[in-house]
Design a protein around this motif. Structure first.
Motif, PDB file in Angstrom:
ATOM      1  N   LEU A   1       0.834  -1.203   0.000  1.00 12.37           N
ATOM      2  CA  LEU A   1       0.000   0.000   0.000  1.00 12.37           C
ATOM      3  C   LEU A   1       0.870   1.254   0.000  1.00 12.37           C
ATOM      4  CD1 LEU A   1      -2.473  -1.371   2.653  1.00 12.37           C
ATOM      5  CD2 LEU A   1      -2.795  -1.336   0.181  1.00 12.37           C
ATOM      6  N   PRO A   2       0.521   2.240  -0.812  1.00 11.10           N
ATOM      7  CA  PRO A   2       1.388   3.423  -0.951  1.00 11.10           C
ATOM      8  C   PRO A   2       1.326   4.381   0.236  1.00 11.10           C
ATOM      9  CG  PRO A   2      -0.586   3.674  -2.292  1.00 11.10           C
ATOM     10  CD  PRO A   2      -0.637   2.290  -1.729  1.00 11.10           C
ATOM     11  N   ALA A   3       0.200   4.426   0.959  1.00 13.07           N
ATOM     12  CA  ALA A   3       0.028   5.371   2.070  1.00 13.07           C
ATOM     13  C   ALA A   3      -0.041   4.611   3.385  1.00 13.07           C
ATOM     14  CB  ALA A   3      -1.235   6.204   1.870  1.00 13.07           C
ATOM     15  N   VAL A   4       0.387   5.270   4.445  1.00 13.41           N
ATOM     16  CA  VAL A   4       0.309   4.695   5.789  1.00 13.41           C
ATOM     17  C   VAL A   4      -0.880   5.326   6.504  1.00 13.41           C
ATOM     18  CG1 VAL A   4       1.445   4.389   8.007  1.00 13.41           C
ATOM     19  CG2 VAL A   4       2.799   4.325   5.897  1.00 13.41           C
ATOM     20  N   HIS A   5      -1.915   4.516   6.716  1.00 12.08           N
ATOM     21  CA  HIS A   5      -3.060   4.937   7.529  1.00 12.08           C
ATOM     22  C   HIS A   5      -2.913   4.200   8.863  1.00 12.08           C
ATOM     23  CE1 HIS A   5      -4.447   6.826   3.975  1.00 12.08           C
ATOM     24  NE2 HIS A   5      -4.851   5.723   3.365  1.00 12.08           N
TER      25      HIS A   5
END
Length: 485
Positions: free
Chosen positions: A344-348
């Motif tokens: 996944l490209p973003a860290v949530h």
């Protein structure tokens, strides 16, 4: 002329199939406006106030507080075009004048309600709202009242249930194929959990429809039969062995707590995590003395009115985002159907929060773009919403990595269960003074245990160990983090 419209429990999103009625906000006979909240429900994600898309008089409510309703089940009925409960006609009114007067007085409200029912309300929930025409129901025809007649009863009455056409739902029930007179997924799931054969039940609903009350009754009968067998078998030996003994008091019944709402959602997710994810855990003790000193320096530099204080959890969250940038394998999920690892490209970043409703995991969106102060402010905001039960479903879903600070409960370590469908979770124990070898000498230092539970499908122990070691190095020497800022 009033129309009685039925408002059904809408799809509240995130794949939820049922909700529990916590509190009714209106009574039968109340006048409601378009988009006025009428009931407070608890889903597996959050507490939600449900607005009604119709304006008029409430004529019936379905479901008691504490009961569960499946999505699509009737919530209440509203007489659209009747903005107040009908009153007795004035003594001086001529025959027929009350009917015409009421019609003219109610005309503006009826026009508003009609517009609301045709164009839908502006407050959109998934499943109803703008652009959804209202279904037509029975019309209420008030009787004309003469001068000498007694006061007329209220013309708004609860609609009689219309016959329900039960579709021949073909599916597998307890290993058998064929049609079953049940349409509620909640009823099917309840029967499956308690091994109740729906084909042996006679439904009490319209056209033999099997309702939840039928399944509950079958469950009670099965439990009573199971309790009666061992008691009957043991009755005679007990009398023979101790004929003069005083009969023992019956044992207290075990308390049964339904797994529903947040607790049920947590149970389902944890069970799925354990059954689907081959997890492994590694851990390390770290000297957090320098991290605590850095935090104290940050908060001292901000001054008495220089903004919110930086929390330890905010610093650990910032360390996690830096570690995930170096080890992106752990910010991923597994597509089991396609047999693919999805990075996944973003860290949530999710963080575990204990509330009165149970354990919830609010999510800090795009945590990789925030500094420690920004992450800390968002954690504080979401924590307050969690405590008051105001988190939305969107704020509780979509996480890619979870930080679990169980040290607030006074424990040193744990092997956390991964928050499905994520690939890893970092657990943090309490920070406390312990004897520690520092610069070759024994000293009392602030020590914390860190544990990482990871999905062994997405990486091997070398990657997990490297991630955890980097986190520990940043805790022991916060200056290490400066290299990645």
């Amino acid at each position: 002329m009033a129309q009685v419209l039925e408002f059904k429990l809408p799809d509240l999103g995130e794949g939820l199939t049922e909700a529990e009625i916590v509190r009714w906000l209106v009574e039968v006979g109340d006048v409601v406006a378009i988009d006025q909240p009428v009931v407070e429900v608890e889903t597996a994600k959050a507490m939600v106030e449900v607005p009604c898309p119709y304006g008029g008089v409430v004529t019936a409510r379905f479901g008691e507080e504490g009961s569960e309703l499946p999505v699509g089940a009737p919530l209440l009925t509203v007489a659209v075009g009747a903005t107040e409960a009908p009153a007795s006609p004035a003594p001086s009114a001529a025959p027929g004048s009350s009917a015409s007067g009421a019609s003219s007085a109610d005309a503006p409200a009826a026009g508003e309600s009609s517009a609301g029912s045709e164009s839908g309300s502006g407050n959109v929930l998934v499943g109803y709202g703008t652009g959804a025409p209202a279904a037509r129901r029975r019309r209420i025809r008030p009787e004309r009242v003469g001068t000498s007649a007694a006061p007329a009863p209220a013309p708004v009455v609860e609609p009689e249930p219309e016959p329900v056409a039960v579709p021949a739902a073909v599916g597998e029930v307890n290993g058998q194929q064929g049609p079953v007179a049940v349409v509620s997924p909640l009823v099917r799931r309840l029967a499956r959990q308690h091994e109740i054969d729906l084909r042996r039940l006679t439904g009490s609903g319209p056209d033999g429809l099997i309702l939840r009350v039928d399944v509950d009754s079958a469950i009670r009968e099965a439990e009573e039969a199971a309790r009666a067998q061992p008691r009957t078998a043991a009755a005679e030996p007990a009398v023979a062995e101790a004929p003069t003994a005083v009969a023992a008091a019956p044992a207290a019944a075990a308390e049964r707590i339904p797994l529903r709402g947040v607790r049920g959602a947590v149970a389902d997710k944890l069970s799925r995590s354990r059954s689907e994810i081959p997890d492994a855990t590694c851990w390390v003790d770290a000297d957090a003395t320098e991290l605590m000193a850095a935090r104290a320096a940050m908060n001292a530099a901000s001054g008495p009115s220089g903004g919110p204080k930086v929390s330890v959890l905010a610093l650990l969250a910032r360390i996690c985002t830096a570690a995930l940038a170096r080890y992106p394998e752990l910010n991923s999920t597994v597509d089991t159907a396609a047999r693919e690892i999805v990075r996944l490209p973003a860290v949530h970043l999710g963080f575990a929060a204990q509330t009165e409703r149970g354990l919830v995991v609010p999510v800090v969106r795009d945590a990789h773009t925030r500094n420690a102060e920004s992450v800390g402010a968002e954690i504080a905001r979401l924590t307050e919403l969690a405590r008051t039960g105001k988190l939305s479903p969107a704020q509780l879903t979509g996480g890619t990595f979870t930080l679990n600070n169980y040290g607030v409960f006074g424990v040193d370590g744990s092997t956390p269960i991964i928050n499905h469908p994520e690939a890893a979770m970092l657990g943090v124990g309490r920070i406390m003074p312990k004897p520690w070898v520092h610069n070759g000498e024994l000293a009392v230092r602030q020590v914390v245990q860190l544990s990482l539970t990871f999905d062994h499908r997405v990486c091997d122990g070398g990657t997990a160990g490297g991630f955890l070691r980097y986190v520990a190095d940043c805790v022991e020497q916060p200056a290490v983090l400066l290299r990645t800022l």
